[in-house]
Design a protein around this motif. Sequence first.
Motif, PDB file in Angstrom:
ATOM      1  N   GLY A 142     -22.183  39.296  -0.420  1.00  0.00           N
ATOM      2  CA  GLY A 142     -21.641  38.328  -1.377  1.00  0.00           C
ATOM      3  C   GLY A 142     -20.131  38.519  -1.467  1.00  0.00           C
ATOM      4  O   GLY A 142     -19.554  39.360  -0.766  1.00  0.00           O
ATOM      5  N   ASN A 143     -19.485  37.769  -2.353  1.00  0.00           N
ATOM      6  CA  ASN A 143     -18.025  37.873  -2.472  1.00  0.00           C
ATOM      7  C   ASN A 143     -17.572  39.212  -3.037  1.00  0.00           C
ATOM      8  O   ASN A 143     -16.485  39.689  -2.715  1.00  0.00           O
ATOM      9  CB  ASN A 143     -17.484  36.729  -3.335  1.00  0.00           C
ATOM     10  CG  ASN A 143     -17.393  35.437  -2.545  1.00  0.00           C
ATOM     11  OD1 ASN A 143     -17.186  35.456  -1.333  1.00  0.00           O
ATOM     12  ND2 ASN A 143     -17.569  34.308  -3.228  1.00  0.00           N
ATOM     13  N   VAL A 144     -18.412  39.830  -3.883  1.00  0.00           N
ATOM     14  CA  VAL A 144     -18.016  41.135  -4.418  1.00  0.00           C
ATOM     15  C   VAL A 144     -17.987  42.156  -3.276  1.00  0.00           C
ATOM     16  O   VAL A 144     -17.067  42.976  -3.182  1.00  0.00           O
ATOM     17  CB  VAL A 144     -18.960  41.583  -5.555  1.00  0.00           C
ATOM     18  CG1 VAL A 144     -18.666  43.018  -5.957  1.00  0.00           C
ATOM     19  CG2 VAL A 144     -18.814  40.661  -6.767  1.00  0.00           C
ATOM     20  N   GLY A 177     -27.144  33.611 -15.375  1.00  0.00           N
ATOM     21  CA  GLY A 177     -27.194  34.632 -14.331  1.00  0.00           C
ATOM     22  C   GLY A 177     -25.856  34.747 -13.634  1.00  0.00           C
ATOM     23  O   GLY A 177     -24.995  33.865 -13.758  1.00  0.00           O
ATOM     24  N   PRO A 178     -25.664  35.883 -12.897  1.00  0.00           N
ATOM     25  CA  PRO A 178     -24.347  36.180 -12.342  1.00  0.00           C
ATOM     26  C   PRO A 178     -24.038  35.415 -11.068  1.00  0.00           C
ATOM     27  O   PRO A 178     -24.082  35.958  -9.968  1.00  0.00           O
ATOM     28  CB  PRO A 178     -24.428  37.693 -12.070  1.00  0.00           C
ATOM     29  CG  PRO A 178     -25.870  37.951 -11.827  1.00  0.00           C
ATOM     30  CD  PRO A 178     -26.641  36.959 -12.642  1.00  0.00           C
ATOM     31  N   SER A 179     -23.741  34.136 -11.212  1.00  0.00           N
ATOM     32  CA  SER A 179     -23.393  33.362 -10.019  1.00  0.00           C
ATOM     33  C   SER A 179     -22.287  32.373 -10.349  1.00  0.00           C
ATOM     34  O   SER A 179     -22.100  31.997 -11.521  1.00  0.00           O
ATOM     35  CB  SER A 179     -24.624  32.606  -9.509  1.00  0.00           C
ATOM     36  OG  SER A 179     -24.946  31.620 -10.434  1.00  0.00           O
ATOM     37  N   GLN A 227     -13.417  30.930   2.222  1.00  0.00           N
ATOM     38  CA  GLN A 227     -12.053  31.361   1.921  1.00  0.00           C
ATOM     39  C   GLN A 227     -11.970  32.891   1.833  1.00  0.00           C
ATOM     40  O   GLN A 227     -11.062  33.513   2.374  1.00  0.00           O
ATOM     41  CB  GLN A 227     -11.635  30.739   0.592  1.00  0.00           C
ATOM     42  CG  GLN A 227     -10.151  30.791   0.363  1.00  0.00           C
ATOM     43  CD  GLN A 227      -9.807  30.247  -1.013  1.00  0.00           C
ATOM     44  OE1 GLN A 227     -10.556  29.477  -1.603  1.00  0.00           O
ATOM     45  NE2 GLN A 227      -8.676  30.662  -1.532  1.00  0.00           N
ATOM     46  N   GLU A 228     -12.950  33.486   1.153  1.00  0.00           N
ATOM     47  CA  GLU A 228     -12.975  34.940   0.984  1.00  0.00           C
ATOM     48  C   GLU A 228     -13.252  35.620   2.323  1.00  0.00           C
ATOM     49  O   GLU A 228     -12.707  36.667   2.625  1.00  0.00           O
ATOM     50  CB  GLU A 228     -14.034  35.337  -0.047  1.00  0.00           C
ATOM     51  CG  GLU A 228     -13.616  35.127  -1.490  1.00  0.00           C
ATOM     52  CD  GLU A 228     -13.313  33.688  -1.840  1.00  0.00           C
ATOM     53  OE1 GLU A 228     -13.998  32.777  -1.321  1.00  0.00           O
ATOM     54  OE2 GLU A 228     -12.363  33.453  -2.610  1.00  0.00           O
ATOM     55  N   LEU A 229     -14.114  34.981   3.129  1.00  0.00           N
ATOM     56  CA  LEU A 229     -14.427  35.541   4.447  1.00  0.00           C
ATOM     57  C   LEU A 229     -13.170  35.551   5.317  1.00  0.00           C
ATOM     58  O   LEU A 229     -12.802  36.578   5.890  1.00  0.00           O
ATOM     59  CB  LEU A 229     -15.536  34.694   5.102  1.00  0.00           C
ATOM     60  CG  LEU A 229     -15.994  35.158   6.480  1.00  0.00           C
ATOM     61  CD1 LEU A 229     -16.663  36.527   6.395  1.00  0.00           C
ATOM     62  CD2 LEU A 229     -16.964  34.143   7.103  1.00  0.00           C
TER      63      LEU A 229
HETATM   64  P1  NAP Z   1     -24.191  37.580  -4.750  1.00  0.00           P
HETATM   65  O1  NAP Z   1     -23.363  36.510  -4.146  1.00  0.00           O
HETATM   66  O2  NAP Z   1     -25.464  37.200  -5.411  1.00  0.00           O
HETATM   67  O3  NAP Z   1     -24.471  38.636  -3.566  1.00  0.00           O
HETATM   68  C1  NAP Z   1     -25.406  39.665  -3.674  1.00  0.00           C
HETATM   69  C2  NAP Z   1     -25.717  40.180  -2.286  1.00  0.00           C
HETATM   70  O4  NAP Z   1     -26.596  41.286  -2.423  1.00  0.00           O
HETATM   71  C3  NAP Z   1     -26.435  39.165  -1.384  1.00  0.00           C
HETATM   72  O5  NAP Z   1     -25.959  39.325  -0.063  1.00  0.00           O
HETATM   73  C4  NAP Z   1     -27.887  39.638  -1.478  1.00  0.00           C
HETATM   74  O6  NAP Z   1     -28.652  39.316  -0.349  1.00  0.00           O
HETATM   75  C5  NAP Z   1     -27.683  41.115  -1.520  1.00  0.00           C
HETATM   76  N1  NAP Z   1     -28.852  41.824  -2.014  1.00  0.00           N
HETATM   77  C6  NAP Z   1     -29.493  41.654  -3.195  1.00  0.00           C
HETATM   78  N2  NAP Z   1     -30.510  42.540  -3.290  1.00  0.00           N
HETATM   79  C7  NAP Z   1     -30.495  43.268  -2.156  1.00  0.00           C
HETATM   80  C8  NAP Z   1     -31.281  44.325  -1.667  1.00  0.00           C
HETATM   81  N3  NAP Z   1     -32.303  44.816  -2.384  1.00  0.00           N
HETATM   82  N4  NAP Z   1     -30.996  44.839  -0.451  1.00  0.00           N
HETATM   83  C9  NAP Z   1     -29.958  44.367   0.276  1.00  0.00           C
HETATM   84  N5  NAP Z   1     -29.166  43.357  -0.137  1.00  0.00           N
HETATM   85  C10 NAP Z   1     -29.434  42.822  -1.345  1.00  0.00           C
HETATM   86  O7  NAP Z   1     -23.415  38.408  -5.870  1.00  0.00           O
HETATM   87  P2  NAP Z   1     -21.968  39.083  -5.969  1.00  0.00           P
HETATM   88  O8  NAP Z   1     -21.337  39.307  -4.645  1.00  0.00           O
HETATM   89  O9  NAP Z   1     -22.174  40.229  -6.890  1.00  0.00           O
HETATM   90  O10 NAP Z   1     -21.100  37.973  -6.715  1.00  0.00           O
HETATM   91  C11 NAP Z   1     -21.456  37.487  -8.013  1.00  0.00           C
HETATM   92  C12 NAP Z   1     -20.812  36.123  -8.245  1.00  0.00           C
HETATM   93  O11 NAP Z   1     -19.407  36.287  -8.398  1.00  0.00           O
HETATM   94  C13 NAP Z   1     -21.010  35.171  -7.072  1.00  0.00           C
HETATM   95  O12 NAP Z   1     -21.227  33.884  -7.557  1.00  0.00           O
HETATM   96  C14 NAP Z   1     -19.698  35.262  -6.338  1.00  0.00           C
HETATM   97  O13 NAP Z   1     -19.388  34.131  -5.559  1.00  0.00           O
HETATM   98  C15 NAP Z   1     -18.736  35.424  -7.506  1.00  0.00           C
HETATM   99  N6  NAP Z   1     -17.497  36.051  -7.013  1.00  0.00           N
HETATM  100  C16 NAP Z   1     -16.533  35.219  -6.518  1.00  0.00           C
HETATM  101  C17 NAP Z   1     -15.379  35.766  -5.986  1.00  0.00           C
HETATM  102  C18 NAP Z   1     -14.341  34.862  -5.422  1.00  0.00           C
HETATM  103  O14 NAP Z   1     -14.432  33.663  -5.569  1.00  0.00           O
HETATM  104  N7  NAP Z   1     -13.349  35.384  -4.745  1.00  0.00           N
HETATM  105  C19 NAP Z   1     -15.188  37.146  -5.958  1.00  0.00           C
HETATM  106  C20 NAP Z   1     -16.197  37.968  -6.458  1.00  0.00           C
HETATM  107  C21 NAP Z   1     -17.349  37.403  -6.986  1.00  0.00           C
HETATM  108  P3  NAP Z   1     -29.771  38.138  -0.433  1.00  0.00           P
HETATM  109  O15 NAP Z   1     -28.984  36.863  -0.403  1.00  0.00           O
HETATM  110  O16 NAP Z   1     -30.580  38.380   0.785  1.00  0.00           O
HETATM  111  O17 NAP Z   1     -30.521  38.336  -1.723  1.00  0.00           O
END
Ligand code: NAP
Length: 466
Positions: free
Chosen positions: A167-169, A375-377, A221-223
Motif C-alpha cells: 500500500g502507500n504506507v 475504515g483506514p482507506s 504517483q507514489e509508485l
Molecule cells: P492499504 O492500502 O490497505 O495496504 C495494506 C497492504 O497490506 C496491502 O498490500 C495488503 O494486501 C497488505 N496486507 C494486509 N494484510 C496482509 C497480510 N496478512 N499479509 C500480507 N500483506 C497483507 O493500507 P495502507 O498502506 O496502510 O494505507 C492506508 C490508507 O492511507 C490508504 O488509503 C492509502 O492510500 C492512504 N495513504 C496515502 C498516501 C498518499 O497518498 N501518498 C500515503 C500513505 C497512505 P492485500 O491487498 O492483499 O490485502
Amino acid sequence: MADAGAPPPPSAEHPLRVAVVGAGPAGIFTADALTRQSAVPVAVDLIDRLPTPFGLVRHGIAPDHPKMRAIRDTLHRSLDHPLVRFVGNVEVGKDITLDELRRHVDAVVYTYGAALDRHLGIEGEDLPGSLAATDVVSWYCGHPDADRAGVEAALAGIRSVVVIGVGNVALDVARVLARAPEELEPTDMPQHVLDALAATSVEEVTVLGRRGPAQATFTTQELRELGELARATVLVDPAELVLDADAEERAAADRGVARNLAVLREWSRHQPEPGHARLRLRFYRRPVRLLGEDRVTGVEVERTAVDGDGRAMGTGKLEIVPADLVVRSVGYLGTPLPGLPVDQRSGTVPNDAGRVLRGGRPSPGEYVAGWIKRGPSGVVGHNKHDARETVAGLLADAADGTLRVRGPVDDLVRTLQDRGAEPVLLEDWRAIDAAEQALGASRGRARTTLHEREALLAAVRAAVGR
Ligand code: NAP
C-alpha cells in the motif's frame, strides 16, 4: 417532531454545541461543514489528545512530501473560523469521560481515526527488529508518543529491510529508508530522526506483496516517486509482471492498475547500479513467519498464485528473504474509545451514514466521520465528502428536533482547567507553530517538528508567560 414545550431551536444566542473528537483532517472537515452552513447556528469544540492539530497530516503524511503536507494551510483556515474552538491536549476517556463530554454539548462527532496497526498473526511477529509501519511513521514524523528507543534500536546497523504490504504506507516507509541523507535534510523531521537515518546504510529494501502487481493498493504517483530517489534503484522481476490474457484484460480496464503496470514494466529493465541501494518490489509472496532468535534475520514466505477473483492461493513453495529489519505495513485499525462501541473486525464504530448505532439503532447526538467511520482507506480529500455526509445527518436531526440545545452548561474549557487539565487553544497552537518555525530556521529549514509533549507545552507556556 419536537415535543411541545421542548427547548427552543438553536439560535445565534443559544447555538447547537457540537464537540468534534479528533482534530485530524476528518475532524477539521467536519468543523468546516458545520460552520459553512447557516441553517443551524452552531459552536464547535474541536478536541484533540495532542497539543497540536492536523492528525495524520502532521504525523502520517511523510515529511518528504511537503506538497501534500501543505494541505495544512487549507485546514488551518477552518481552525481559524470564529465558531470553531481548538481544544488540544485533552484526552476523551482520560481528562474527561465520554458521558461528561456528552453532558457539556448537544452533539458529539467522533473523528479520532485509526491509530493502531493490524497484526499479521504469524510466528516471530514480535521479535526485536520487527516493527509496525505505524511505529516507524510516528517516529519519523515526530509524534510525541512514538517509541523512539524501540525504533532506533531496530534501525541500528541494518543493511537489509523487508517491508510487508504494497500500500502507500509501505512505499512511504521504503522510500524514507532508501533516501540519501541530503534528500531528507530539508524536511521537518526532528533532528534525532535525521541523525538516526543518516547513520544507517541500507543496501537493500524489499517490498513484498502477497498478491500480484495488479492487486497492489499503492497509487501510481507514489509508485513513480520510488524511481526518482537519488541513491536507490528500483528492481522488478519481469517474470512477476506476466499476466494471463484474462488478467491482462482486467488490468487494462482499470486505469490505475494499467498505469502501475506500465511503470513496473519500465523498471523491470533496470539493473543494480553501483553505489545505489536496491529497492526491490516483489509480488506473489505471503509471509509465513519471521525468522530469528534474538532478533529478526529474515522472512519465510510462501509463493502464491492469484485466482480470477484476485484472491491469493498458496502454492506450498517456501522461500526465505533475509532481512535485518522487517516493517509490517498491512493497514491501520481503529481503537475503541471507552464508552463507544467498536466493531473489532473492521475497527470502525457501527454507524448509518455517520449516525452512531448502539444496539443497531441511531444513538441521538452521536456521529462519526473519517477512518473510524469507514475504515483506514482513501487520501486526505476523501474525508471532506465523508464529513459532509455525517454533518448532513446531524443537521437533519437538529431540524427535526432529535437534537436539542439543552439548558446552560459549564464551559468545557473552564471545566477542564478547573480539574487541572491544560487545554491548548488556538493561540497556544500558534505559539507552538512559531517555535517550530524558529527551530527550523536556526538549522536553515522551514520548520523542525517538536517531538516531545513537554517541549510542545513549554513553547505554549513561554509564549503566554506562564
Ligand atoms: P492499504 O492500502 O490497505 O495496504 C495494506 C497492504 O497490506 C496491502 O498490500 C495488503 O494486501 C497488505 N496486507 C494486509 N494484510 C496482509 C497480510 N496478512 N499479509 C500480507 N500483506 C497483507 O493500507 P495502507 O498502506 O496502510 O494505507 C492506508 C490508507 O492511507 C490508504 O488509503 C492509502 O492510500 C492512504 N495513504 C496515502 C498516501 C498518499 O497518498 N501518498 C500515503 C500513505 C497512505 P492485500 O491487498 O492483499 O490485502
